[in-house]
Structure formats: C-alpha cells, structure tokens
Design an enzyme around this catalytic site. Structure first.
Site, short mmCIF file in Angstrom:
data_model
loop_
_atom_site.label_atom_id
_atom_site.label_comp_id
_atom_site.label_asym_id
_atom_site.label_seq_id
_atom_site.Cartn_x
_atom_site.Cartn_y
_atom_site.Cartn_z
N ASN A 44 0.46 20.12 8.47
CA ASN A 44 -0.37 20.63 7.37
C ASN A 44 -1.79 20.10 7.52
OD1 ASN A 44 -0.92 21.82 4.74
ND2 ASN A 44 -0.97 19.73 3.95
N GLY A 63 -7.62 32.13 4.30
CA GLY A 63 -7.17 32.16 5.69
C GLY A 63 -8.23 31.85 6.72
N ASN A 96 -8.73 29.01 8.11
CA ASN A 96 -8.07 28.19 9.14
C ASN A 96 -7.13 29.03 9.99
OD1 ASN A 96 -8.75 25.17 8.97
ND2 ASN A 96 -8.60 25.82 6.82
N MET A 130 0.10 27.25 -0.45
CA MET A 130 0.07 26.53 -1.71
C MET A 130 1.46 26.40 -2.34
SD MET A 130 -3.00 25.76 -1.61
CE MET A 130 -3.33 25.03 -3.20
N ARG A 131 2.36 25.85 -1.57
CA ARG A 131 3.74 25.77 -2.04
C ARG A 131 4.37 24.54 -1.40
NH1 ARG A 131 6.41 29.50 -4.61
NH2 ARG A 131 4.67 30.94 -4.59
N HIS A 148 -5.20 19.03 5.39
CA HIS A 148 -5.60 18.63 4.03
C HIS A 148 -7.08 18.25 4.04
CE1 HIS A 148 -5.01 17.22 -0.04
NE2 HIS A 148 -5.71 16.14 0.28
N ILE A 176 7.10 22.59 0.46
CA ILE A 176 8.16 22.99 1.39
C ILE A 176 9.49 22.38 0.93
CG2 ILE A 176 8.95 22.78 3.79
CD1 ILE A 176 6.54 24.65 3.49
N LYS A 229 14.00 29.09 -4.05
CA LYS A 229 13.28 28.64 -2.86
C LYS A 229 14.17 28.65 -1.61
CE LYS A 229 10.15 25.48 -3.26
NZ LYS A 229 9.07 24.49 -3.04
C1 GRF Z 1 -8.23 24.25 3.40
O1 GRF Z 1 -9.27 23.50 2.85
C2 GRF Z 1 -7.04 23.38 3.71
O2 GRF Z 1 -7.39 22.07 4.07
C3 GRF Z 1 -6.29 23.36 2.41
O3 GRF Z 1 -6.43 24.68 1.91
C4 GRF Z 1 -7.64 25.23 2.38
C5 GRF Z 1 -7.35 26.56 3.00
O4 GRF Z 1 -8.51 27.27 3.33
N1 GRF Z 1 -4.93 22.96 2.60
P1 GRF Z 1 -8.42 28.61 4.17
O5 GRF Z 1 -7.47 29.56 3.42
O6 GRF Z 1 -7.89 28.28 5.53
O7 GRF Z 1 -9.81 29.18 4.22
#
Ligand code: GRF
Length: 189
Positions: A109, A13, A15, A92-93, A111, A95, A67
């Site tokens: 999203n 988390g 981000n 991690m799923r 990436h 949508i 789902k």
């Molecule tokens: C990030 O690198 C994001 O780009 C990817 O998953 C990671 C999540 O990291 N989709 P965090 O949980 O926000 O630390």
C-alpha cells in the site's frame, strides 16, 4: 517470464497512471498491469484503465452479502490473471481476511505520510494541521492493521509553506516516483 501486478483504487487513480506508465516505459522492468480493481464504479481510475488498455474489474460492494464474498471474487480473478503482486493505490477499504489469507505478503500500500505517524485517510491534511515540516510517502506491506504493516520504502518531502494544495502536489509527485521504483525493486531484486 513477465511479472504481473494488479492495482486496486477507488478514486482519481494518479498512482495507477504512474504505475501503468512505468510498466510501459520500462521503469518497472518486465512487468504488466494485469488488472485494475475498482470498488467505486464511475471513479476516474476506470477511465484511466480503459485509456491504458488495462483490464478492469469494477464492482459495488453492496451487491455482495459481505466483504468475504467480494474478496473471494477478487482473489479468484487475481489467481486467474496470475497476479504476483497487488498494489493498493488509494483503495479506500480495509482489506479483510479472505484477501489477506490468499495475498498477504504479496500486497503493498502507498500512504501519503511518514508512517507510523499520521495513519488514516486524511494524512496530508492532518500532518499539515499539526505543523509538520518534513512530510513524505511510505510504501508498506498490508496486514490486518490500518496503515500498520512492515515498511518497505519511504521518501521525505520537506515543506515549510502554508499552501496545503502545493504540499499535496509535492507529495503526489514523490508518490509517482517512489511507487514505481519500489515495485521494480520488489519484482526484480
Ligand atoms: C494517494 O495519496 C495515496 O497515498 C493514498 O490515496 C491517494 C490516492 O491518490 N493512499 P490517486 O487516486 O492515486 O491519485
């Protein structure tokens, strides 16, 4: 009127933290994080949500028939909270149809690679192993493909070293800058 966003995450988390802080300090203008959605009860993002005073929707997919059922529960809660934009931040799923029908076009999203190269869950390691010299971060709309929706913004991260941990730190730093800047731009054009 203040904008309301939701953040979906499954793990650390960082981000989530960057977006929540950016709402508080005004980097993302006139916006609050109305909800954190986590599909992995106990993940560290839940601690971050509590610390920041953000409402948490924590659920286990296995408690639902499928789902469509848990996505309906999530979308109903997003409606209730008046969420305008959904930010996937390490959710991690894939949508499914229910959320896409109801929040498609309002879901983005992050990436950790320069899409369309290096899709999938191990983008940093995969690009490092490939010998890439210009890494980066992409923010894109979510559609029914994996990491394939229309690109909104990108930031390059040049790196020619041999420490994947160092690279990862640099990519996360770029994420924590690009994600808030992009959300602010989308909400406050
Ligand atoms: C990030 O690198 C994001 O780009 C990817 O998953 C990671 C999540 O990291 N989709 P965090 O949980 O926000 O630390």
């Amino acid at each position: 009127m203040r904008h309301k966003i939701a953040i979906f995450a499954s793990g650390n988390g960082s981000n989530f933290g960057a977006l929540a802080d950016a709402c508080l300090d005004g980097t993302i203008r006139d916006t609050e994080v109305a909800l954190c959605v986590c599909d992995k009860p106990g993940a560290y993002v839940e601690t971050r949500a509590r610390e920041k005073g953000v409402k948490l929707l924590s659920f286990s997919p296995k408690d639902y028939a499928g789902k469509r059922d848990f996505e309906r529960m999530i979308a109903d809660r997003l409606d209730e909270e008046g969420v305008e934009l959904v930010c996937l931040a390490g959710y991690m799923r894939i949508i499914g149809e229910e959320l896409l029908q109801r929040y498609g076009g309002r879901m983005i999203n992050i990436h950790p690679a320069l899409l369309p190269a290096f899709k999938g869950p191990h983008a940093i390691q995969d690009s490092f192993d490939y010998g890439v010299k210009v890494f980066g971060v992409t923010i894109h709309y979510v559609d029914n493909t994996v990491d394939g929706g229309k690109i909104i913004s990108q930031q390059a991260v040049p790196y020619d070293g041999d420490e994947v941990d160092e690279l990862e730190t640099m990519i996360h730093a770029a994420e924590h800058q690009l994600f808030p800047a992009t959300v602010d731009r989308l909400l406050n054009k």
